[in-house]
Enzyme design. Sequence first.
Site, PDB file in Angstrom:
ATOM      1  N   GLY A  11       0.829  -1.217   0.000  1.00 15.52           N
ATOM      2  CA  GLY A  11       0.000   0.000   0.000  1.00 15.52           C
ATOM      3  C   GLY A  11       0.857   1.257   0.000  1.00 15.52           C
ATOM      4  N   ARG A  72       1.099  -4.897  -5.225  1.00 18.46           N
ATOM      5  CA  ARG A  72       1.130  -6.069  -4.335  1.00 18.46           C
ATOM      6  C   ARG A  72       1.375  -7.249  -5.265  1.00 18.46           C
ATOM      7  NH1 ARG A  72      -0.851  -4.094   0.500  1.00 18.46           N
ATOM      8  NH2 ARG A  72      -2.586  -2.626   0.433  1.00 18.46           N
ATOM      9  N   ASP A 103       5.433  -5.426   6.403  1.00 13.97           N
ATOM     10  CA  ASP A 103       6.164  -6.659   6.735  1.00 13.97           C
ATOM     11  C   ASP A 103       6.169  -7.681   5.598  1.00 13.97           C
ATOM     12  OD1 ASP A 103       3.523  -7.197   7.158  1.00 13.97           O
ATOM     13  OD2 ASP A 103       3.789  -8.063   9.164  1.00 13.97           O
ATOM     14  N   THR A 127       3.662   2.068   6.180  1.00  8.17           N
ATOM     15  CA  THR A 127       2.267   1.592   6.092  1.00  8.17           C
ATOM     16  C   THR A 127       1.432   2.441   7.039  1.00  8.17           C
ATOM     17  OG1 THR A 127       0.708  -0.148   6.684  1.00  8.17           O
ATOM     18  CG2 THR A 127       2.880  -0.320   7.693  1.00  8.17           C
ATOM     19  N   ASP A 129      -1.023   1.533   8.555  1.00  5.90           N
ATOM     20  CA  ASP A 129      -1.541   0.698   9.652  1.00  5.90           C
ATOM     21  C   ASP A 129      -0.671   0.780  10.915  1.00  5.90           C
ATOM     22  OD1 ASP A 129      -3.305   0.016   7.697  1.00  5.90           O
ATOM     23  OD2 ASP A 129      -2.926  -2.135   7.724  1.00  5.90           O
ATOM     24  N   ASP A 131       1.726  -1.105  11.929  1.00  3.46           N
ATOM     25  CA  ASP A 131       1.641  -2.417  12.573  1.00  3.46           C
ATOM     26  C   ASP A 131       2.894  -3.258  12.347  1.00  3.46           C
ATOM     27  OD1 ASP A 131       1.340  -2.872   9.881  1.00  3.46           O
ATOM     28  OD2 ASP A 131      -0.346  -4.242  10.066  1.00  3.46           O
ATOM     29  N   ARG A 173      -5.820  -3.120   8.469  1.00  2.00           N
ATOM     30  CA  ARG A 173      -6.254  -4.471   8.087  1.00  2.00           C
ATOM     31  C   ARG A 173      -6.394  -5.396   9.298  1.00  2.00           C
ATOM     32  NH1 ARG A 173      -5.338  -6.783   2.937  1.00  2.00           N
ATOM     33  NH2 ARG A 173      -3.602  -5.373   2.562  1.00  2.00           N
TER      34      ARG A 173
HETATM   35  O1  F6P Z   1      -1.804  -0.286   3.199  1.00  3.65           O
HETATM   36  C1  F6P Z   1      -2.536  -0.733   4.278  1.00  3.65           C
HETATM   37  C2  F6P Z   1      -4.004  -0.738   3.913  1.00  3.65           C
HETATM   38  O2  F6P Z   1      -4.421   0.560   3.575  1.00  3.65           O
HETATM   39  C3  F6P Z   1      -4.900  -1.323   4.992  1.00  3.65           C
HETATM   40  O3  F6P Z   1      -5.219  -0.385   5.975  1.00  3.65           O
HETATM   41  C4  F6P Z   1      -6.079  -1.789   4.191  1.00  3.65           C
HETATM   42  O4  F6P Z   1      -6.746  -2.849   4.858  1.00  3.65           O
HETATM   43  C5  F6P Z   1      -5.444  -2.260   2.926  1.00  3.65           C
HETATM   44  O5  F6P Z   1      -4.215  -1.575   2.793  1.00  3.65           O
HETATM   45  C6  F6P Z   1      -6.259  -2.002   1.677  1.00  3.65           C
HETATM   46  O6  F6P Z   1      -5.582  -2.547   0.598  1.00  3.65           O
HETATM   47  P1  F6P Z   1      -5.935  -2.269  -0.919  1.00  3.65           P
HETATM   48  O7  F6P Z   1      -5.536  -0.849  -1.220  1.00  3.65           O
HETATM   49  O8  F6P Z   1      -5.107  -3.249  -1.661  1.00  3.65           O
HETATM   50  O9  F6P Z   1      -7.410  -2.435  -1.051  1.00  3.65           O
END
Ligand code: F6P
Length: 316
Positions: A11, A72, A103, A127, A129, A131, A173
């Site tokens: 992300g 990703r 991670d 990130t 998050d 986390d 997440r």
């Molecule tokens: O990058 C982290 C995050 O934003 C999380 O908070 C969220 O659950 C996820 O990515 C969303 O991913 P995507 O943009 O692939 O839908």
Amino acid sequence: MKNIAIVCSGGDVSGMNAALKRFVEYSIAKGLTPYFVQNGYEGLIDNNIIKAKYSDVAGIISKGGTKIQTSRSKRFLEKHYRIQAIKNLKSHNISYLIVLGGDGSFKGMQKLSNECNNISFSGIPATIDNDIAGTQYCLGVDTALNVIKYAIDAIRDTASSFERAFVVETMGRECGYLALVSAITSGAEMCLIPEIPYQLDHHKASFKKQINKGRNYFIAVVSEALDKSEEVSKWFEEELGVESRITVLGHIQRGGNTSVHDRLMAFKFVTHAIDGLLDGKECSVICYSDCRFKHKKIEDVAFKKYYIDPDLLDLV
Ligand code: F6P
């Protein structure tokens, strides 16, 4: 002159562009030739690797997202694609690679490091998050918190104009950090995160008392990790008789004008990453704890569970 590359993975966060700017400028200052890997680990596999110039990073410091894009990558989980990635890096004589990501990205970086010689790696936690084990701060978190702050302040304006409850769902997440800090700093009446067990009915008597004393709106901040926003909204309507609305903040939390803190942290993370690589560190992650930057082994970062600071949890 040695070549150094940077890649954004997973992300995006607001602060990656500030990091790219520092990367180009500091690499050149240190006698290195900077390269961008475009489109994350997908770009490593597809040899999307280009030389970076000063002009590439002009005017991007304030912008969210990442100028070199991210991805990703499922292919990167397969060894033969990683071998291709290594070949591509070698074809550009890259000696050092900086990875901005979470991670999962660091696990990928560790695999690459184990599978090749003569390339050193440095990870920068990025990130929203927040986390990642071993670091108290990940790039992008402050900007995301400010986006949430503006959103909740605006929601409060409309919530207080009606007699309503607003359930605000924040990202994260698996981790409730964004919801926790946002609830504390915007004075929300309720904060639900996976790290704290809860029962909605425990709030009932107190909320009823507040309504009787004149409270006419509620703000509940709920982490996406719980997947409970609908249930909470229904609870307000059915158990308290308060009309309720849900606002899912979603991806707006990942973008926007980069905060001062994230610009500064981006500069510091990149500086430590480049200094560490030049000092001979082969594969580490730059972590920020107790106001200091440290190079940590990937095993102590990507393979451990992150726990929110108990002092912060105590504030709710
Ligand atoms: O990058 C982290 C995050 O934003 C999380 O908070 C969220 O659950 C996820 O990515 C969303 O991913 P995507 O943009 O692939 O839908």
